[in-house]
Structure formats: structure tokens, C-alpha cells
Motif scaffolding. Structure first.
Motif, mmCIF file in Angstrom:
data_model
loop_
_atom_site.group_PDB
_atom_site.id
_atom_site.type_symbol
_atom_site.label_atom_id
_atom_site.label_comp_id
_atom_site.label_asym_id
_atom_site.label_seq_id
_atom_site.Cartn_x
_atom_site.Cartn_y
_atom_site.Cartn_z
ATOM 1 N N ALA A 89 0.828 -1.201 0.000
ATOM 2 C CA ALA A 89 0.000 0.000 0.000
ATOM 3 C C ALA A 89 0.864 1.254 0.000
ATOM 4 C CB ALA A 89 -0.934 -0.007 1.212
ATOM 5 N N SER A 90 1.955 1.224 0.774
ATOM 6 C CA SER A 90 2.853 2.376 0.815
ATOM 7 C C SER A 90 3.529 2.612 -0.532
ATOM 8 C CB SER A 90 3.919 2.175 1.895
ATOM 9 O OG SER A 90 3.329 2.113 3.172
ATOM 10 N N GLU A 91 3.845 1.523 -1.232
ATOM 11 C CA GLU A 91 4.511 1.635 -2.530
ATOM 12 C C GLU A 91 3.529 1.888 -3.669
ATOM 13 O OE1 GLU A 91 7.131 -1.643 -3.350
ATOM 14 O OE2 GLU A 91 7.788 -1.750 -1.269
ATOM 15 N N GLY A 92 2.220 1.757 -3.375
ATOM 16 C CA GLY A 92 1.230 1.946 -4.426
ATOM 17 C C GLY A 92 1.121 0.775 -5.373
ATOM 18 N N VAL A 93 1.438 -0.448 -4.886
ATOM 19 C CA VAL A 93 1.391 -1.632 -5.755
ATOM 20 C C VAL A 93 0.468 -2.701 -5.162
ATOM 21 C CG1 VAL A 93 3.653 -1.250 -6.805
ATOM 22 C CG2 VAL A 93 3.484 -2.543 -4.641
ATOM 23 N N SER A 94 -0.566 -2.271 -4.449
ATOM 24 C CA SER A 94 -1.487 -3.244 -3.850
ATOM 25 C C SER A 94 -2.139 -4.115 -4.918
ATOM 26 C CB SER A 94 -2.557 -2.519 -3.042
ATOM 27 O OG SER A 94 -2.003 -1.864 -1.926
ATOM 28 N N PHE A 95 -2.629 -3.499 -5.983
ATOM 29 C CA PHE A 95 -3.284 -4.270 -7.053
ATOM 30 C C PHE A 95 -2.312 -5.257 -7.677
ATOM 31 C CE2 PHE A 95 -4.195 -4.704 -11.634
ATOM 32 C CZ PHE A 95 -5.405 -5.384 -11.547
ATOM 33 N N GLU A 96 -1.087 -4.812 -7.956
ATOM 34 C CA GLU A 96 -0.105 -5.707 -8.558
ATOM 35 C C GLU A 96 0.210 -6.892 -7.641
ATOM 36 O OE1 GLU A 96 0.133 -1.794 -10.476
ATOM 37 O OE2 GLU A 96 0.063 -2.485 -8.392
ATOM 38 N N LEU A 97 0.280 -6.630 -6.350
ATOM 39 C CA LEU A 97 0.554 -7.713 -5.406
ATOM 40 C C LEU A 97 -0.601 -8.707 -5.362
ATOM 41 C CD1 LEU A 97 2.471 -8.905 -3.308
ATOM 42 C CD2 LEU A 97 1.332 -7.503 -1.574
ATOM 43 N N GLU A 98 -1.851 -8.215 -5.394
ATOM 44 C CA GLU A 98 -3.002 -9.122 -5.406
ATOM 45 C C GLU A 98 -2.988 -10.015 -6.644
ATOM 46 O OE1 GLU A 98 -6.891 -7.943 -3.953
ATOM 47 O OE2 GLU A 98 -6.137 -5.893 -3.723
ATOM 48 N N VAL A 99 -2.691 -9.419 -7.793
ATOM 49 C CA VAL A 99 -2.622 -10.203 -9.036
ATOM 50 C C VAL A 99 -1.513 -11.244 -8.950
ATOM 51 C CG1 VAL A 99 -2.134 -10.091 -11.506
ATOM 52 C CG2 VAL A 99 -3.618 -8.380 -10.446
ATOM 53 N N GLN A 100 -0.341 -10.820 -8.438
ATOM 54 C CA GLN A 100 0.776 -11.756 -8.297
ATOM 55 C C GLN A 100 0.411 -12.893 -7.350
ATOM 56 O OE1 GLN A 100 3.320 -11.706 -10.096
ATOM 57 N NE2 GLN A 100 5.143 -12.519 -9.086
ATOM 58 N N ALA A 101 -0.313 -12.597 -6.279
ATOM 59 C CA ALA A 101 -0.710 -13.628 -5.322
ATOM 60 C C ALA A 101 -1.599 -14.674 -5.986
ATOM 61 C CB ALA A 101 -1.441 -12.991 -4.139
ATOM 62 N N VAL A 102 -2.535 -14.230 -6.833
ATOM 63 C CA VAL A 102 -3.407 -15.179 -7.536
ATOM 64 C C VAL A 102 -2.592 -16.050 -8.478
ATOM 65 C CG1 VAL A 102 -5.322 -15.394 -9.153
ATOM 66 C CG2 VAL A 102 -5.426 -13.684 -7.330
ATOM 67 N N LYS A 103 -1.647 -15.465 -9.202
ATOM 68 C CA LYS A 103 -0.819 -16.240 -10.134
ATOM 69 C C LYS A 103 -0.011 -17.306 -9.396
ATOM 70 C CE LYS A 103 -0.158 -12.639 -13.652
ATOM 71 N NZ LYS A 103 0.837 -11.772 -14.329
ATOM 72 N N ILE A 104 0.610 -16.898 -8.296
ATOM 73 C CA ILE A 104 1.418 -17.851 -7.517
ATOM 74 C C ILE A 104 0.539 -18.980 -6.995
ATOM 75 C CG2 ILE A 104 2.821 -18.111 -5.433
ATOM 76 C CD1 ILE A 104 3.711 -15.210 -5.824
ATOM 77 N N ALA A 105 -0.675 -18.634 -6.534
ATOM 78 C CA ALA A 105 -1.595 -19.646 -6.020
ATOM 79 C C ALA A 105 -2.005 -20.626 -7.120
ATOM 80 C CB ALA A 105 -2.818 -18.974 -5.414
ATOM 81 N N LEU A 106 -2.315 -20.110 -8.301
ATOM 82 C CA LEU A 106 -2.725 -20.975 -9.411
ATOM 83 C C LEU A 106 -1.604 -21.925 -9.820
ATOM 84 C CD1 LEU A 106 -4.676 -18.391 -11.604
ATOM 85 C CD2 LEU A 106 -5.654 -20.298 -10.311
#
Length: 622
Positions: free
Chosen positions: A83-100
Motif C-alpha cells: 500500500a505504501s509503494e502503491g502496488v497493492s493491485f499488482e501484489l493481489e494479481v501476483q498472489a493469484v498467479k502464484i496460487a494458481l
């Protein structure tokens, strides 16, 4: 239970950000989350969800983790930094990819729950190709019908129509939907009705210690009815004890998740932990808690109001931050001018703004009123709790997270929280339908019948004990109703004292008649001990003359004066094997017949042989 997409800013978050700032000063590196994503150093852990009817694993929830030993190893620190870096959305997307990918590599074991905030989901669906998730699903031929998108942060939905559109896209792709942390005081029944999710995950607050909290039992029961109406499957989160699991299983909750069932780990599992399997397969049922106090008549909002010192209407953001940091429990503070509330500043919403880059530099000495709700829900202190039921079902649900202002004659009086309001209304409804005896507050005929029905339905062996007093009417007539009530309360205390609250159900049928349904293995020793204990203590309720004579003179039922011995206890016992009776009334009749035999015996105890048409459970045989 998952991480928040946009975390609540707390002193702990400030410490994380302080550490990040310190590291940036030393190394010049500020984009730690971006660096971790680029280096492929993030991973996922899988926590199982299990069916509470048979103990089978239904699927797993994917939980993002940072590198072990790293400053951002914990998910809350990781997402705070994002959130501080402004990459919350990118992190959420990356989390889904890693999970898949982890799911694919492990052979797609059951359903996979992945977390997305409402905002991230709408953005992702608007540009599905750009972020690579859909191409990943297609290239690995991942079964979308086993994929569940778990919406977090749903209390902040700003654009419900767009979210509905995104959900429709998921449904066309056969992807299922879940709402996370429902019932934490912020979620909305309206959102449940609008989105029609396949799963609703009930917040762990309602799971924790449910075996001793009747209000939580009633809440889960009500939510289960709503789930049936909407065709939704319920998931109870945070199950950590066998007692919690047993109650939830018996309440008909379909799915569960928590440390008792399985902890998050790198690999998927095909079985729940043995302690959970043992409870799920056990025929012993839970004794649902009863509230041992009278209903509160004339209850008003005054009792829910917290006399929190307000801030002046011109208070600065710096003053508001200091006020919140000085009291970690403070959820909201009112802004007041001329004794009138002109705004309500919510802790979470304020810190979401305050933690943004350069906010303090730009706005620290500016008024905080623009960041407050200038039209908070305002209620008079004398509003009755019954009227507040309408508030809970209103379209504006912001008060559940933001709180509300309590006034007296229009002037500021205090602040209330949505959590306390929900809890109070729930308690009132429970108390109105307790079906309990007004003298002992023990469950009456209806709960007793329901509990017997649950025992019979589970084919669970148990022991029905019918307890009744000998020569109670003469005692009651001789000493009066007040002393008679003391005798009945003594019997109630004795029965409760000699029963296991997690296994044995004590019911008050009426008058001096009680029924205990034992699942304890040592039921015979308990019955013998409670009969002896009552007979020993009941003597103290007679006067000295009666104790010396061994009884009293009183009229019998025909009006003839005669001598009656001291009041003692008779207990008729019927051990019930699996399949012995079809209806609760049959059990009650058999126990009453055993009680009559006990009253004819000098010992005051009669035990029938096991009544069974199926093999008797050896653990219950005396």
C-alpha cells in the motif's frame, strides 16, 4: 480468515513503515515489494477447508507469504508495504498467479480459494488479458469450476453495479464466489443478497468460544437460515477447539476452516487433522449453551453509548492521529461544534488516508473534518432496542464500520459502534425466546425436546435421568413458597454441579421435576453422587425441630394432618442405546416411568436396563 487488501493502519503498521523508511535511508531501496515480486521470492501456503458432515477435504485457501526471515515475511506487513509503494493491485494479481501455479503443480486437489479485494476484482475483469491470469488458466487448462474468488474488503464497495458486473463475468466463466469475514460488524446483508455468493465465510469472532456463548449460537443459526434462503454454503473460520467444532457441526454448518482442521503449509493435504476427524465422526452431540439470566426490559441505546470525549470541529489531522494512537481501542471520535456533532472520524478510514505518501507533509496541520463523515448516523439515547432492528436492515450500512453518534436532546452524548449494536440486538432476541424456566433459568420443555431429538437423530447413546422430589408439597405448604423455591434452586444447583456442561444437558420440566441427559461415561457415579449430595444439603432447609424429629406435620392431599419425612430426591434412569426410540416423547415417557419406580424405592434410585435395538456403546455402560 485472510489478509485485508487495504490494511487498517495501526501503530504496528507505523512501525513497519518506519522500518521500511529506515532501510530506505540506509540502502536507498524503497520498492521492497516490487523487488520481491520481480525476484520471484513470494510463495503461497495452502490451508484446508473441510466438510463438517464427514471430515473430507473440500479444498484449500491460498495465503500469500513473504520470504522466511524477511522484514515482509508476514502477510500484514507485506500488504502494508504494498500500500505504501502503491502496488497493492499488482501484489493481489501476483498472489493469484502464484496460487494458481502451486495448485497446478500439486494436481489441483479440490477447490482453490484465492483472495481479491472488490476493487482489484473489478479492475481485473475490466482488463482480463492484460494481467495474465486468464492466459495462465487457459495454458494450464485449470478447471475454473473448482476456482473460488474470495472477496475481501467488501465493506468498502464504492461501485456496486461494477462489482455485480464483475461477478457476472466470473459466473459465465464457471468461477465461484465467496464473501470473506462476514459478520465482523462491517459486512452487509444487502451485499450477500445482491451478489448471491456460492460461499460465505463467517468471521472467526462467532466461532471463538461458541460452546459457551448462546448469542453466537443464535447468530450462527440465523445466518444458516439466510444461507439456505440464498442457496449459499457457510464456512466457519477460525475453528481451534474440539468444543467449537462439535457445536458448529451440530448446528449444521457445512464447511469449516481453522487450525484444528489444518494449518497453512506449502503442500495441500488430503485429510484433516486427526483431532478434527475424531470430533466429526463422533456420535456425541454438543450441549448448546443457555443464557442464565432474565431478559432486560426497558433497555435503551443509552446502555450502548460510550462517553468518548469529542474533538473540536477545527481539530487538525495531527491532533486526530495523536488521539487515535493514544488509545488503540478507540474506533471513532466525534467532531463537535456548539455541542452538536458535525462529523464522525473513523479510525480505519482516517489512517487509510494518513498513511499515504506525503499526506502528513501536506495535510498534518489542516482540519481533519474533510476526512470525516459529515452526515453520520445519529440516534437519540432513549431509542428502544426493538426499534434498532430497523437500523440493522437499513440500506446505509456504513455505521457498522464507522460507528454512530448518540445524542440527548440533539446534543452530543457519546459514540456507539456497529459491533455493540449487533450484539445487543442479538441478545435481546435471544432473551425473548429463551424457553427457560423463570426460577432456575434452566432450559424448559422445548429445548429439552429439541436436545433429545438431536441425540436420537445422531443415533447417539445417552442416559435420561428424571429427578423428582419426595414429600415436596408438604414442605412447600409448611414453610411457604419462598422456602419451596430455595429447595428447587438447591436441586437445580446440585444437578448442574454434578453434570459435565459440555456433555450433559440439564433441563427443568416444571415445579420440582428435572431431566438430565447424560453423555458422560461415568453417568452412574454422577447420579449416585447428586442424589446423596442433595439429600445431605436439603436437611439444612428444615428447622431444628424438624431435623430432630426427622420430618414435619402437614396436611396430605386429602387434607388430613399427618407426619411426613424430610424431603429427599428420587431419580429414575433410562440408558438409551442407538435406535431405541423414534420420538423424544417416548424417551420422556420411559424416564417418567423409571422415576415412579424410583419413588417407590427407599434408596430413591432406579436404573432400567439398557434400551436398545442396536449395539450398545461400551463407553456409556456403567
Amino acid at each position: 480468515m485472510t489478509r485485508p487488501a487495504s490494511p487498517t493502519v495501526t501503530p504496528r503498521l507505523f512501525s513497519v513503515q518506519g522500518a521500511l523508511s529506515q532501510r530506505a535511508t540506509i540502502t536507498g531501496i524503497t520498492d521492497l515489494v516490487t523487488e520481491l515480486m520481480a525476484d520471484g521470492r513470494l510463495s503461497t501456503h495452502l490451508q484446508p477447508l473441510g466438510w463438517l458432515r464427514d471430515g473430507e477435504v473440500m479444498g484449500h485457501e491460498a495465503l500469500l507469504r513473504g520470504p522466511q526471515g524477511h522484514l515482509l515475511a508476514a502477510p500484514d506487513a507485506l500488504f502494508a508495504a504494498a500500500a505504501s509503494e502503491g502496488v497493492s493491485f499488482e501484489l493481489e494479481v501476483q498472489a493469484v498467479k502464484i496460487a494458481l501455479m502451486a495448485w497446478h503443480e500439486q494436481g489441483q486437489p479440490g477447490h482453490l480459494f484465492v483472495n481479491l479485494s472488490a476493487g482489484a476484482l473489478t479492475a481485473l475483469v475490466a482488463h482480463p488479458v492484460a494481467h495474465g491470469i486468464w492466459s495462465l488458466i487457459r495454458s494450464h487448462r485449470l478447471p475454473t469450476q473448482q476456482l473460488v474468488v474470495e472477496i475481501t474488503e467488501h465493506e468498502r464497495v464504492a461501485d456496486l453495479p461494477r462489482l455485480r458486473e464483475a461477478v457476472e463475468v466470473l459466473k459465465r466463466l464457471d468461477v465461484q464466489l465467496a464473501l470473506d469475514d462476514f459478520g465482523d460488524g462491517r459486512s452487509s446483508l444487502r451485499l450477500w443478497a445482491e451478489l448471491k455468493p456460492d460461499f460465505v465465510k463467517i468471521d472467526k469472532y462467532f466461532t471463538r468460544d461458541i460452546a459457551t456463548h448462546p448469542d453466537k449460537v443464535q447468530t450462527i443459526t440465523a445466518l444458516r437460515r439466510i444461507a439456505e434462503t440464498f442457496g449459499t454454503q457457510m464456512v466457519a473460520e477460525g475453528i481451534e477447539s474440539t468444543e467449537e467444532l462439535r457445536v458448529l457441526r451440530d448446528l449444521g454448518v457445512e464447511l469449516g476452516q481453522g487450525y484444528l482442521l489444518g494449518r497453512p503449509q506449502a503442500d495441500a493435504v488430503d485429510r484433516l487433522l486427526p483431532a478434527a476427524i475424531e470430533v466429526i465422526q463422533s456420535r456425541q452431540i454438543a450441549v448448546l449453551p443457555n443464557r442464565p439470566r432474565q431478559a432486560r426490559h426497558g433497555f435503551t441505546l443509552e446502555a450502548l453509548s460510550q462517553p468518548i470525549e469529542p474533538l473540536p470541529a477545527d481539530a487538525t489531522n495531527s491532533q486526530a492521529a495523536r488521539r487515535f494512537l493514544a488509545d488503540e481501542q478507540l474506533r471513532a471520535v466525534a467532531l463537535v461544534k456548539d455541542e452538536r456533532a458535525v462529523g464522525l472520524l473513523n479510525r480505519q478510514g482516517f489512517f487509510n488516508q494518513y498513511s499515504r505518501p506525503y499526506f502528513k507533509e501536506l495535510y498534518d496541520h489542516q482540519p481533519c473534518l474533510p476526512f470525516a463523515n459529515s452526515e453520520p448516523m445519529t440516534l437519540e439515547a432513549d431509542v428502544g432496542l426493538e426499534q434498532l432492528t430497523d437500523v440493522l436492515t437499513s440500506e446505509d450500512q456504513r455505521y457498522l464500520s464507522e460507528g454512530f453518534v448518540v445524542t440527548r436532546g440533539g446534543r452530543y452524548h457519546g459514540v456507539g459502534t456497529g459491533e455493540r449494536l449487533v450484539r445487543a440486538v442479538t441478545e435481546l432476541r435471544i432473551e425473548a425466546a429463551r424457553h427457560a424456566n423463570p426460577l432456575t433459568f434452566l432450559p424448559g420443555n422445548i429445548p429439552l425436546t429439541l436436545h433429545i431429538g438431536r441425540l436420537l437423530q445422531m443415533n447417539s447413546p445417552f442416559v435420561a435421568c428424571y429427578a423428582d422430589l419426595n414429600h415436596f408439597k408438604p414442605f412447600n405448604d409448611h414453610y411457604g413458597y419462598w422456602r419451596g423455591d430455595e429447595m428447587i434452586c438447591l436441586l437445580a444447583r446440585t444437578l448442574v454441579t454434578h453434570s459435565d456442561p459440555l456433555r450433559d444437558f440439564v433441563g427443568h420440566v416444571g415445579g420440582d421435576d428435572f431431566v438430565v441427559l447424560f453423555q458422560s461415561e461415568d453417568w452412574l457415579q454422577r447420579v449416585e453422587a447428586l442424589v446423596a449430595a442433595f439429600n445431605r444439603e436439603a436437611v439444612n432447609l428444615f428447622d431444628d425441630v424438624a431435623r430432630q424429629r426427622g420430618g414435619i406435620d402437614a396436611e396430605d392431599r386429602e387434607g388430613v394432618m399427618r407426619f411426613f419425612p424430610m424431603t429427599t430426591l428420587s431419580a429414575g434412569v433410562v440408558p438409551v442405546g442407538a435406535g431405541a426410540f423414534a420420538q423424544p416423547e417416548m424417551v420422556a415417557s420411559a424416564a417418567a416411568a423409571a422415576k415412579h419406580k424410583a419413588k417407590q424405592k427407599a434408596a430413591g434410585l432406579h436404573v432400567e436396563p439398557w434400551v436398545s435395538v442396536a449395539p450398545t456403546a461400551p463407553e456409556l455402560v456403567a
